[in-house]
Design a protein around this motif. Structure first.
Motif, mmCIF file in Angstrom:
data_model
loop_
_atom_site.group_PDB
_atom_site.id
_atom_site.type_symbol
_atom_site.label_atom_id
_atom_site.label_comp_id
_atom_site.label_asym_id
_atom_site.label_seq_id
_atom_site.Cartn_x
_atom_site.Cartn_y
_atom_site.Cartn_z
ATOM 1 N N LYS A 13 57.341 37.503 61.644
ATOM 2 C CA LYS A 13 58.668 37.064 62.061
ATOM 3 C C LYS A 13 58.685 35.551 62.285
ATOM 4 O O LYS A 13 59.627 34.856 61.903
ATOM 5 C CB LYS A 13 59.095 37.798 63.339
ATOM 6 N N TYR A 14 57.616 35.056 62.900
ATOM 7 C CA TYR A 14 57.481 33.608 63.091
ATOM 8 C C TYR A 14 57.564 32.906 61.744
ATOM 9 O O TYR A 14 58.325 31.964 61.560
ATOM 10 C CB TYR A 14 56.133 33.318 63.777
ATOM 11 N N LYS A 15 56.787 33.398 60.796
ATOM 12 C CA LYS A 15 56.723 32.749 59.483
ATOM 13 C C LYS A 15 58.103 32.708 58.823
ATOM 14 O O LYS A 15 58.521 31.686 58.269
ATOM 15 C CB LYS A 15 55.728 33.483 58.572
ATOM 16 N N GLU A 16 58.797 33.836 58.909
ATOM 17 C CA GLU A 16 60.125 33.960 58.293
ATOM 18 C C GLU A 16 61.122 32.989 58.939
ATOM 19 O O GLU A 16 61.880 32.308 58.245
ATOM 20 C CB GLU A 16 60.537 35.411 58.523
ATOM 21 N N PRO A 56 73.598 16.033 60.731
ATOM 22 C CA PRO A 56 72.342 15.949 59.981
ATOM 23 C C PRO A 56 71.154 16.362 60.862
ATOM 24 O O PRO A 56 71.106 15.996 62.038
ATOM 25 C CB PRO A 56 72.227 14.466 59.614
ATOM 26 N N VAL A 57 70.246 17.118 60.274
ATOM 27 C CA VAL A 57 69.103 17.641 61.026
ATOM 28 C C VAL A 57 67.783 17.239 60.371
ATOM 29 O O VAL A 57 67.566 17.471 59.187
ATOM 30 C CB VAL A 57 69.154 19.186 61.096
ATOM 31 N N MET A 58 66.923 16.617 61.161
ATOM 32 C CA MET A 58 65.556 16.328 60.732
ATOM 33 C C MET A 58 64.602 17.184 61.553
ATOM 34 O O MET A 58 64.781 17.339 62.756
ATOM 35 C CB MET A 58 65.224 14.862 60.989
ATOM 36 N N VAL A 59 63.595 17.736 60.882
ATOM 37 C CA VAL A 59 62.577 18.519 61.586
ATOM 38 C C VAL A 59 61.203 17.938 61.311
ATOM 39 O O VAL A 59 60.894 17.581 60.176
ATOM 40 C CB VAL A 59 62.525 19.980 61.087
ATOM 41 N N VAL A 60 60.376 17.859 62.339
ATOM 42 C CA VAL A 60 59.000 17.391 62.158
ATOM 43 C C VAL A 60 58.037 18.569 62.326
ATOM 44 O O VAL A 60 58.081 19.282 63.323
ATOM 45 C CB VAL A 60 58.650 16.285 63.170
ATOM 46 N N VAL A 61 57.196 18.756 61.304
ATOM 47 C CA VAL A 61 56.171 19.805 61.357
ATOM 48 C C VAL A 61 54.908 19.182 61.938
ATOM 49 O O VAL A 61 54.096 18.603 61.217
ATOM 50 C CB VAL A 61 55.854 20.347 59.942
ATOM 51 N N HIS A 62 54.754 19.291 63.260
ATOM 52 C CA HIS A 62 53.565 18.712 63.901
ATOM 53 C C HIS A 62 52.349 19.595 63.670
ATOM 54 O O HIS A 62 51.225 19.112 63.565
ATOM 55 C CB HIS A 62 53.818 18.546 65.398
ATOM 56 N N SER A 63 52.593 20.901 63.645
ATOM 57 C CA SER A 63 51.532 21.873 63.383
ATOM 58 C C SER A 63 52.240 23.209 63.220
ATOM 59 O O SER A 63 53.446 23.298 63.441
ATOM 60 C CB SER A 63 50.554 21.945 64.564
ATOM 61 N N CYS A 64 51.509 24.247 62.846
ATOM 62 C CA CYS A 64 52.137 25.564 62.807
ATOM 63 C C CYS A 64 51.083 26.647 62.945
ATOM 64 O O CYS A 64 49.899 26.419 62.667
ATOM 65 C CB CYS A 64 52.957 25.748 61.526
ATOM 66 N N VAL A 65 51.515 27.813 63.379
ATOM 67 C CA VAL A 65 50.589 28.909 63.651
ATOM 68 C C VAL A 65 49.853 29.357 62.386
ATOM 69 O O VAL A 65 48.654 29.639 62.422
ATOM 70 C CB VAL A 65 51.339 30.102 64.287
ATOM 71 N N MET A 66 50.576 29.416 61.255
ATOM 72 C CA MET A 66 49.961 29.919 60.019
ATOM 73 C C MET A 66 48.790 29.038 59.574
ATOM 74 O O MET A 66 47.711 29.530 59.243
ATOM 75 C CB MET A 66 50.993 29.959 58.891
#
Length: 367
Positions: free
Chosen positions: A141-144, A114-124
């Protein structure tokens, strides 16, 4: 039969640059009572001495270091791929129950867990907030790859509703999602005897944090301004000489908490700050808060902060001078920030994460 109530072992990633590092250690410490051990895989830059000392006293943490480039850095893709191979090797070595990623691209690897991801911030979202335009083509490419990672994850977490909303619009839809506010351990900060100065913390040249706007209006303020963090401009390497501004350079955690306990007003007029751990630290220290008016900050602080237009130096100057002149208002704002900070503790954060870890493991058992 329920086997695991709590994960006994997590593989977590963290970047050693910035707030995610503080967040990761705080969470790992607070997970100790749950019997959860964490293998922490670091990327970005080598640990400094203070970071290394911090990790050594956390019993449920095992450190695995690398200095692979992070996904938001210039042209990182070869490194990101190598880091992915390294992480999968770690998975085989550590045999974790689940994966907790604090960067997004690696979520699409074939983890078999199982995988959890935290979006702390992003470039977009950073680009939109700071430059007021969409990120240029070289970030496609980053966005994709970020979208691919987040959509592959079993669970996506964001530190505010505002950040979650942006992430969904940019990269969604996600399989499952939840907002979990970041937290800090209250014991590291104290409400001390307040002194007549304004304080801020962060790299002065970080466009998003916008501390340079504070530095530039400092000469119009009736109190001195102290700024901790990197004061040198990355291009020129020079410390800028500004009237009424005192650059303190890099401080240890202990020194930061001492300054915060004495500061009457904490200012961070950020254009982009999806959570803002330093603001929380200031609140726990009883500072009156002046922050950039963004969706995420309004969500976190409600009426416990004064909000300024991050594009208006006049607005910032007037807001701070009003607080300087009105001791009564300043005391009310200090009380509100302390009270509000009690909603963002490390223990609450660990409880919320633990709850989702359990959900993820239960899903594995039933499959």
């Amino acid at each position: 039969m329920e086997t695991h109530h709590h994960p006994s072992k997590i593989l977590m990633t963290a970047d050693t640059v910035g707030g995610v590092w503080t967040y990761a250690l705080e969470l790992i410490r607070a997970l100790a009572p749950y019997g959860t051990k964490v293998a922490l895989a670091t990327m970005g830059e080598p640990l400094n001495e203070e970071q290394r000392r911090e990790t050594e006293v956390i019993d449920n943490l095992t450190l695995y270091e690398s200095n692979y480039k992070l996904e938001w850095m210039d042209n990182p893709w070869e490194d990101v791929e190598k880091a992915g191979e390294w992480l999968l090797q770690l998975r085989d070595e550590v045999q974790p129950d689940l994966i907790h990623l604090n960067s997004m691209v690696h979520a699409s690897l074939d983890w078999g867990k199982p995988v959890m991801v935290v979006v702390h911030s992003c470039v977009m979202s950073w680009w939109k907030a700071v430059k007021d335009e969409d990120a240029p083509k070289q970030w496609n490419k980053y966005k994709e790859l970020v979208a691919k990672g987040l959509q592959a994850a079993d669970f996506v977490v964001a530190p505010t509703q505002a950040m979650m909303h942006q992430a969904e619009e940019l990269y969604g839809p996600f399989k499952q999602q939840a907002v979990i506010y970041n937290g800090r351990g209250q014991h590291n900060f104290q409400f001390g005897r307040k002194e007549p100065f304004v304080f801020s913390l962060g790299r002065v040249w970080d466009e998003a944090k916008n501390i340079s706007m504070l530095a530039h209006i400092a000469s119009d303020l009736q109190w001195p301004v102290y700024i901790a963090g990197e004061g040198k401009h990355p291009a020129t390497g020079k410390n800028v000489e500004l009237e009424n501004v005192h650059f303190l350079g890099h401080l240890t955690n202990k020194e930061v908490s001492d300054w915060l306990s004495r500061a009457s007003i904490y200012v961070l007029p950020a254009k982009y700050e999806p959570f803002g751990l330093t603001i929380l630290e200031a609140a726990m220290s009883g500072c009156a808060l002046v922050v950039g008016k963004t969706e995420s900050q309004a969500e976190i602080w409600g009426n416990a902060a004064k909000y300024v237009d991050p594009n208006s130096a006049d607005d910032l100057r007037d807001c701070i001078n009003n607080l300087i002149e009105d001791e009564f208002c300043r005391n009310i704002m200090a009380c509100r920030s302390v009270k509000r900070s009690h909603g963002y503790t490390a223990d609450q954060m660990a409880q919320d994460y633990s709850h989702i870890y359990k959900q993820l493991l239960k899903a594995v058992v039933t499959v």
